[in-house]
Structure formats: structure tokens, C-alpha cells
Design a protein around this motif. Sequence first.
Motif, PDB file in Angstrom:
ATOM      1  N   ARG A 182     -30.446 -28.855  13.938  1.00  0.00           N
ATOM      2  CA  ARG A 182     -30.548 -29.388  15.304  1.00  0.00           C
ATOM      3  C   ARG A 182     -29.177 -29.836  15.810  1.00  0.00           C
ATOM      4  O   ARG A 182     -28.812 -29.570  16.961  1.00  0.00           O
ATOM      5  CB  ARG A 182     -31.524 -30.561  15.324  1.00  0.00           C
ATOM      6  CG  ARG A 182     -31.662 -31.253  16.674  1.00  0.00           C
ATOM      7  CD  ARG A 182     -32.270 -30.341  17.712  1.00  0.00           C
ATOM      8  NE  ARG A 182     -32.360 -30.981  19.018  1.00  0.00           N
ATOM      9  CZ  ARG A 182     -32.739 -30.351  20.126  1.00  0.00           C
ATOM     10  NH1 ARG A 182     -33.071 -29.079  20.080  1.00  0.00           N
ATOM     11  NH2 ARG A 182     -32.796 -30.993  21.269  1.00  0.00           N
ATOM     12  N   LYS A 205     -31.846 -13.511  22.828  1.00  0.00           N
ATOM     13  CA  LYS A 205     -32.553 -14.611  23.476  1.00  0.00           C
ATOM     14  C   LYS A 205     -32.176 -14.592  24.949  1.00  0.00           C
ATOM     15  O   LYS A 205     -31.090 -15.033  25.326  1.00  0.00           O
ATOM     16  CB  LYS A 205     -32.176 -15.954  22.849  1.00  0.00           C
ATOM     17  CG  LYS A 205     -32.904 -17.133  23.485  1.00  0.00           C
ATOM     18  CD  LYS A 205     -32.565 -18.452  22.808  1.00  0.00           C
ATOM     19  CE  LYS A 205     -31.177 -18.907  23.178  1.00  0.00           C
ATOM     20  NZ  LYS A 205     -30.895 -20.299  22.733  1.00  0.00           N
ATOM     21  N   LYS A 218     -35.902 -12.537  20.533  1.00  0.00           N
ATOM     22  CA  LYS A 218     -36.778 -11.376  20.425  1.00  0.00           C
ATOM     23  C   LYS A 218     -35.959 -10.233  19.833  1.00  0.00           C
ATOM     24  O   LYS A 218     -34.741 -10.176  20.017  1.00  0.00           O
ATOM     25  CB  LYS A 218     -37.316 -10.971  21.802  1.00  0.00           C
ATOM     26  CG  LYS A 218     -38.024 -12.109  22.544  1.00  0.00           C
ATOM     27  CD  LYS A 218     -38.361 -11.715  23.974  1.00  0.00           C
ATOM     28  CE  LYS A 218     -38.963 -12.893  24.734  1.00  0.00           C
ATOM     29  NZ  LYS A 218     -39.293 -12.536  26.140  1.00  0.00           N
ATOM     30  N   ASP A 225     -36.885 -16.095  30.010  1.00  0.00           N
ATOM     31  CA  ASP A 225     -37.828 -15.670  28.968  1.00  0.00           C
ATOM     32  C   ASP A 225     -38.746 -14.542  29.420  1.00  0.00           C
ATOM     33  O   ASP A 225     -39.367 -13.879  28.594  1.00  0.00           O
ATOM     34  CB  ASP A 225     -38.668 -16.870  28.509  1.00  0.00           C
ATOM     35  CG  ASP A 225     -39.411 -16.589  27.216  1.00  0.00           C
ATOM     36  OD1 ASP A 225     -38.743 -16.266  26.204  1.00  0.00           O
ATOM     37  OD2 ASP A 225     -40.660 -16.672  27.206  1.00  0.00           O
ATOM     38  N   ARG A 227     -35.913 -17.044  10.422  1.00  0.00           N
ATOM     39  CA  ARG A 227     -36.519 -16.137  11.397  1.00  0.00           C
ATOM     40  C   ARG A 227     -37.529 -16.874  12.275  1.00  0.00           C
ATOM     41  O   ARG A 227     -37.570 -16.688  13.490  1.00  0.00           O
ATOM     42  CB  ARG A 227     -37.189 -14.969  10.663  1.00  0.00           C
ATOM     43  CG  ARG A 227     -37.586 -13.806  11.573  1.00  0.00           C
ATOM     44  CD  ARG A 227     -38.090 -12.664  10.718  1.00  0.00           C
ATOM     45  NE  ARG A 227     -38.505 -11.513  11.496  1.00  0.00           N
ATOM     46  CZ  ARG A 227     -37.707 -10.524  11.882  1.00  0.00           C
ATOM     47  NH1 ARG A 227     -36.437 -10.541  11.571  1.00  0.00           N
ATOM     48  NH2 ARG A 227     -38.175  -9.500  12.576  1.00  0.00           N
ATOM     49  N   GLU A 228     -38.319 -17.727  11.663  1.00  0.00           N
ATOM     50  CA  GLU A 228     -39.320 -18.462  12.433  1.00  0.00           C
ATOM     51  C   GLU A 228     -38.657 -19.470  13.372  1.00  0.00           C
ATOM     52  O   GLU A 228     -39.083 -19.645  14.517  1.00  0.00           O
ATOM     53  CB  GLU A 228     -40.296 -19.179  11.493  1.00  0.00           C
ATOM     54  CG  GLU A 228     -41.488 -19.799  12.205  1.00  0.00           C
ATOM     55  CD  GLU A 228     -42.307 -18.796  13.008  1.00  0.00           C
ATOM     56  OE1 GLU A 228     -42.852 -19.189  14.059  1.00  0.00           O
ATOM     57  OE2 GLU A 228     -42.392 -17.619  12.601  1.00  0.00           O
ATOM     58  N   VAL A 229     -37.594 -20.120  12.889  1.00  0.00           N
ATOM     59  CA  VAL A 229     -36.868 -21.060  13.749  1.00  0.00           C
ATOM     60  C   VAL A 229     -36.298 -20.336  14.970  1.00  0.00           C
ATOM     61  O   VAL A 229     -36.420 -20.799  16.110  1.00  0.00           O
ATOM     62  CB  VAL A 229     -35.737 -21.757  12.962  1.00  0.00           C
ATOM     63  CG1 VAL A 229     -34.804 -22.505  13.909  1.00  0.00           C
ATOM     64  CG2 VAL A 229     -36.320 -22.727  11.945  1.00  0.00           C
ATOM     65  N   SER A 256     -37.317 -17.553  16.265  1.00  0.00           N
ATOM     66  CA  SER A 256     -38.414 -17.152  17.130  1.00  0.00           C
ATOM     67  C   SER A 256     -38.815 -18.311  18.046  1.00  0.00           C
ATOM     68  O   SER A 256     -39.036 -18.127  19.254  1.00  0.00           O
ATOM     69  CB  SER A 256     -39.619 -16.709  16.293  1.00  0.00           C
ATOM     70  OG  SER A 256     -40.736 -16.425  17.128  1.00  0.00           O
ATOM     71  N   HIS A 257     -38.886 -19.507  17.487  1.00  0.00           N
ATOM     72  CA  HIS A 257     -39.208 -20.693  18.286  1.00  0.00           C
ATOM     73  C   HIS A 257     -38.165 -20.921  19.390  1.00  0.00           C
ATOM     74  O   HIS A 257     -38.493 -21.408  20.474  1.00  0.00           O
ATOM     75  CB  HIS A 257     -39.270 -21.933  17.394  1.00  0.00           C
ATOM     76  CG  HIS A 257     -40.603 -22.146  16.750  1.00  0.00           C
ATOM     77  ND1 HIS A 257     -41.113 -21.306  15.792  1.00  0.00           N
ATOM     78  CD2 HIS A 257     -41.534 -23.118  16.929  1.00  0.00           C
ATOM     79  CE1 HIS A 257     -42.303 -21.741  15.409  1.00  0.00           C
ATOM     80  NE2 HIS A 257     -42.584 -22.838  16.076  1.00  0.00           N
ATOM     81  N   LEU A 258     -36.921 -20.574  19.098  1.00  0.00           N
ATOM     82  CA  LEU A 258     -35.848 -20.779  20.072  1.00  0.00           C
ATOM     83  C   LEU A 258     -35.862 -19.730  21.182  1.00  0.00           C
ATOM     84  O   LEU A 258     -35.147 -19.871  22.171  1.00  0.00           O
ATOM     85  CB  LEU A 258     -34.492 -20.755  19.370  1.00  0.00           C
ATOM     86  CG  LEU A 258     -34.193 -21.935  18.441  1.00  0.00           C
ATOM     87  CD1 LEU A 258     -32.848 -21.736  17.757  1.00  0.00           C
ATOM     88  CD2 LEU A 258     -34.210 -23.250  19.212  1.00  0.00           C
ATOM     89  N   GLY A 259     -36.675 -18.671  21.017  1.00  0.00           N
ATOM     90  CA  GLY A 259     -36.798 -17.670  22.070  1.00  0.00           C
ATOM     91  C   GLY A 259     -36.174 -16.326  21.784  1.00  0.00           C
ATOM     92  O   GLY A 259     -36.103 -15.466  22.668  1.00  0.00           O
TER      93      GLY A 259
END
Length: 224
Positions: A87, A174, A148, A178, A139-141, A143-146
Motif C-alpha cells: 500500500r 489498467k 486487465k 474502467d 495477480r489478484e491484487v 486485478s483488484h487495482l483494475g
Amino acid sequence: MEYRKVESIEDPYFLKMHELMGRVFPPEEVLAFELWREPLLDPTIQVFVAVLDGEVVGATEYRYRPEFAVAMTDFTIVGRPGLGIGRFLLVQREAHLKRLEAESGVPMLGMLAEIYDPAQLDEREAAGPVGPMHPAVRREVLSHLGFKRLDLAYVHPSWDHEGKAVEGLDLCFKPADDAVAKLPTSLAAGFLRWYYAALPNKPEAWETMVARLEALDSVELLPI
């Protein structure tokens, strides 16, 4: 925690950062120590470390290229869990990129990133000594940040200068908006040719991939 810029391989924090990179990335993804000398002198390359009690506990490299109107995050390293390093790096990086965007006068369309796909990696490659740096977690983090992924089979030239095609990653984007569902291939291919111009040995698979991109008008952005 401090956010410190690294501008020379003589900086003691660079040695600590390079050692950290060697612990979390495969060898072909890490540029040799001495070969960092010139890139660190390039004012368009931003390399920062997170320093806690004199130790490098995280790092990030990125850039903003007004001629493409996109940023690129080269890497982000979280060296220890439970300290909020990810963060911290994100907030500091985004604030700096906003300043670079304002200085350029060119609105940013979004940010590119190469992101590991755990499904393409074997267990040895996917497992690492630092939990937050496991490809599935990152990868999941992202994805959460936007972020693709671009709808293409992606390879890139190895950073060890041996000209190997490195697989197991997706090229991702990203978008600032969005709702954007496609990326012009002229942007993607043009950026890749510029970005990897520093590597003289490029595999045929990479050249073929970029040529295929250049033959299209756009490429879809898919979930990761």
C-alpha cells in the motif's frame, strides 16, 4: 518508512534492492548488477525503495511516457508481510505519477504491466521465499487495482541478454477509464518496441508476437 529514489549502483540501497530482486524473481527476470549503471542515469526511469530501519523492505520501478500517454510499472517488490509495504509503494507511486503526468501536460490513458500467470508456471517457479510476492497473490491484487490482460499469447525477451523468450506472463493494462474494453494495437506494439529496444537480442517468438499485434487495429482487454 521512507520512499527513497535510487539513481546510482553506488547507492548502498541499490545493492540491497538488487539482492531482494534476486530472492523474489527468476534469474532471467533480473538485470545483472553492473548493467543497471546506465538505466539508473536515465531520468525517465523511476526507481524507488521503501526503507525501514536502514533496510530495503520493498521497491518499485516505473515510468511515464507522454509520447504513448501511458505509464509502465516495471516491478513492485514487497519484501516482508504485515508492514503495509504494498500500500505504501502504491500510494507513493501514484502521487509521483500524477506529478509526472502534470509536468508532461499529456493526460494518462492508463498503465501497462507484465503480470505472472500462475497457471503457466510450475510449482518451483510459482513458489517464492516471500509470501506476498507469490504470483497468485500479486495477480489478484493487481486485478483488484483494475488491471486487465491483453488478449494475446505474450512472451518477452529475457533480461539476462541471452535472447530467450520468457513465457508465463500476461501483458496487462489498467485503463484510466474502467469502461475501456479495447486497446489500440499501435499503442501496445509501439510501446513494446520502444521498451525492449534496450535489449539487442530478441527471440523470434517476440518479433512474431509484435508483428501480429501490428497487423490488428485493437486488442481486447480481458479479466485476470
